[in-house]
Design a protein around this motif. Structure first.
Motif, PDB file in Angstrom:
ATOM      1  N   GLU A  64       0.838  -1.202   0.000  1.00 36.04           N
ATOM      2  CA  GLU A  64       0.000   0.000   0.000  1.00 36.04           C
ATOM      3  C   GLU A  64       0.872   1.250   0.000  1.00 36.04           C
ATOM      4  O   GLU A  64       1.839   1.354   0.754  1.00 36.04           O
ATOM      5  CB  GLU A  64      -0.912   0.016   1.230  1.00 36.04           C
ATOM      6  N   ARG A  65       0.518   2.182  -0.880  1.00 40.63           N
ATOM      7  CA  ARG A  65       1.170   3.494  -0.914  1.00 40.63           C
ATOM      8  C   ARG A  65       0.097   4.516  -0.571  1.00 40.63           C
ATOM      9  O   ARG A  65      -0.902   4.649  -1.272  1.00 40.63           O
ATOM     10  CB  ARG A  65       1.761   3.798  -2.282  1.00 40.63           C
ATOM     11  N   LYS A  66       0.302   5.238   0.524  1.00 40.46           N
ATOM     12  CA  LYS A  66      -0.665   6.247   0.958  1.00 40.46           C
ATOM     13  C   LYS A  66      -0.276   7.611   0.405  1.00 40.46           C
ATOM     14  O   LYS A  66       0.903   7.922   0.254  1.00 40.46           O
ATOM     15  CB  LYS A  66      -0.732   6.298   2.479  1.00 40.46           C
ATOM     16  N   SER A  67      -1.284   8.398   0.139  1.00 41.15           N
ATOM     17  CA  SER A  67      -1.051   9.771  -0.315  1.00 41.15           C
ATOM     18  C   SER A  67      -0.582  10.610   0.860  1.00 41.15           C
ATOM     19  O   SER A  67      -1.076  10.453   1.985  1.00 41.15           O
ATOM     20  CB  SER A  67      -2.340  10.356  -0.887  1.00 41.15           C
ATOM     21  N   ARG A  68       0.330  11.500   0.616  1.00 42.96           N
ATOM     22  CA  ARG A  68       0.830  12.382   1.671  1.00 42.96           C
ATOM     23  C   ARG A  68       0.122  13.727   1.649  1.00 42.96           C
ATOM     24  O   ARG A  68       0.431  14.601   2.433  1.00 42.96           O
ATOM     25  CB  ARG A  68       2.332  12.577   1.512  1.00 42.96           C
ATOM     26  N   ALA A  69      -0.815  13.870   0.735  1.00 43.55           N
ATOM     27  CA  ALA A  69      -1.545  15.134   0.601  1.00 43.55           C
ATOM     28  C   ALA A  69      -2.677  15.200   1.626  1.00 43.55           C
ATOM     29  O   ALA A  69      -3.218  14.185   2.044  1.00 43.55           O
ATOM     30  CB  ALA A  69      -2.115  15.254  -0.802  1.00 43.55           C
ATOM     31  N   SER A  70      -3.038  16.410   2.000  1.00 40.35           N
ATOM     32  CA  SER A  70      -4.155  16.598   2.929  1.00 40.35           C
ATOM     33  C   SER A  70      -5.463  16.707   2.139  1.00 40.35           C
ATOM     34  O   SER A  70      -5.464  16.748   0.907  1.00 40.35           O
ATOM     35  CB  SER A  70      -3.930  17.861   3.766  1.00 40.35           C
ATOM     36  N   GLN A  74      -5.025  20.811  -3.674  1.00 34.17           N
ATOM     37  CA  GLN A  74      -5.485  21.012  -5.051  1.00 34.17           C
ATOM     38  C   GLN A  74      -4.383  20.480  -5.964  1.00 34.17           C
ATOM     39  O   GLN A  74      -3.304  21.057  -6.051  1.00 34.17           O
ATOM     40  CB  GLN A  74      -5.739  22.501  -5.323  1.00 34.17           C
ATOM     41  N   TRP A  75      -4.671  19.381  -6.653  1.00 34.17           N
ATOM     42  CA  TRP A  75      -3.680  18.724  -7.485  1.00 34.17           C
ATOM     43  C   TRP A  75      -3.448  19.504  -8.775  1.00 34.17           C
ATOM     44  O   TRP A  75      -4.388  19.924  -9.440  1.00 34.17           O
ATOM     45  CB  TRP A  75      -4.136  17.303  -7.838  1.00 34.17           C
ATOM     46  N   LEU A  76      -2.191  19.669  -9.149  1.00 32.80           N
ATOM     47  CA  LEU A  76      -1.824  20.257 -10.433  1.00 32.80           C
ATOM     48  C   LEU A  76      -1.446  19.147 -11.413  1.00 32.80           C
ATOM     49  O   LEU A  76      -1.794  19.199 -12.581  1.00 32.80           O
ATOM     50  CB  LEU A  76      -0.675  21.247 -10.263  1.00 32.80           C
ATOM     51  N   THR A  82      -1.680   5.789  -5.875  1.00 37.66           N
ATOM     52  CA  THR A  82      -1.767   5.494  -4.451  1.00 37.66           C
ATOM     53  C   THR A  82      -2.815   4.407  -4.250  1.00 37.66           C
ATOM     54  O   THR A  82      -3.589   4.102  -5.150  1.00 37.66           O
ATOM     55  CB  THR A  82      -2.163   6.746  -3.632  1.00 37.66           C
ATOM     56  N   GLY A  83      -2.797   3.831  -3.072  1.00 41.10           N
ATOM     57  CA  GLY A  83      -3.757   2.779  -2.758  1.00 41.10           C
ATOM     58  C   GLY A  83      -3.061   1.458  -2.550  1.00 41.10           C
ATOM     59  O   GLY A  83      -1.851   1.388  -2.332  1.00 41.10           O
ATOM     60  N   THR A  84      -3.845   0.378  -2.627  1.00 43.88           N
ATOM     61  CA  THR A  84      -3.312  -0.972  -2.439  1.00 43.88           C
ATOM     62  C   THR A  84      -3.064  -1.601  -3.795  1.00 43.88           C
ATOM     63  O   THR A  84      -3.918  -1.550  -4.674  1.00 43.88           O
ATOM     64  CB  THR A  84      -4.303  -1.837  -1.632  1.00 43.88           C
ATOM     65  N   PHE A  85      -1.891  -2.173  -3.949  1.00 47.24           N
ATOM     66  CA  PHE A  85      -1.490  -2.819  -5.193  1.00 47.24           C
ATOM     67  C   PHE A  85      -1.295  -4.308  -4.926  1.00 47.24           C
ATOM     68  O   PHE A  85      -0.868  -4.697  -3.847  1.00 47.24           O
ATOM     69  CB  PHE A  85      -0.176  -2.231  -5.716  1.00 47.24           C
TER      70      PHE A  85
END
Length: 146
Positions: A64-70, A74-76, A82-85
Motif C-alpha cells: 500500500e502506498r498512501k497519499s501524503r496530501a491533505s 489542489q492537485w496540479l 496510491t492505494g493498495t497494489f
C-alpha cells in the motif's frame, strides 16, 4: 520424438506473460545461477504494508502506498498511483517454495525464488559390470557439463 527437459520453461513462460507493467508495481525478472529473482518497484511504500503469500503455486504480493496530501490539496499533476497494489505470479513446479526469500531496500522489493533441488540438471552415468547395469545420478554444477 524426445523432448528436451527444461525445468525453467514454466517460469520463463510465466514471466513473459507477466511482462506488461501494472500500475504501481513495475517488475523485472531474471535468472541468476540457481535462482529466479523478481525485483518490484515500490517507491514510497511503507515496508510494514508489504504482504507476500504463497498458496499452492500462486505467489501474491500486496503493498500500500498512501497519499501524503491533505484533504484540502489542489492537485496540479498527479501521476503517482496510491492505494493498495497486488500482483500474482504463478510459479512453476521447479521452484522450491519453502525457501523463497524477500528483501525491501531503497524502494525495491526483491523476491528470490530458488530452483528446487530435484529440478536441477543431472548427469546419469551408466556402468556395466558382469551383464548387470547400474544407473546413478549426480547433480551437475553449472559450467561443469563436460
Amino acid at each position: 520424438m524426445a523432448r528436451t527437459f527444461d525445468p525453467f520453461r514454466d517460469m520463463e513462460r510465466l514471466f513473459e506473460q507477466r511482462s506488461t507493467s501494472q500500475p504501481g508495481m513495475n517488475m523485472d525478472v531474471y535468472r541468476s545461477a540457481e535462482h529466479f529473482v523478481a525485483e518490484i518497484d515500490l517507491p514510497g511504500v511503507d515496508p510494514s504494508s508489504i504482504d507476500i503469500d504463497i498458496d499452492d503455486r500462486t505467489l501474491t504480493i500486496r503493498a500500500e502506498r498512501k497519499s501524503r496530501a491533505s484533504d484540502d490539496t489542489q492537485w496540479l499533476t498527479r501521476e503517482r498511483a496510491t492505494g493498495t497494489f497486488a500482483r500474482q505470479l504463478m510459479l512453476g513446479r521447479g521452484i522450491d517454495a519453502g525457501r523463497i526469500e524477500a528483501d525491501y531496500t531503497d524502494g525495491v522489493l526483491t523476491v528470490t525464488l530458488p530452483v528446487a533441488e530435484e529440478s536441477k540438471p543431472r548427469k546419469i552415468s551408466v556402468a556395466h559390470s558382469g551383464g548387470q547395469r547400474e544407473i546413478s545420478s549426480e547433480v551437475v554444477e553449472e559450467g561443469d557439463e563436460g
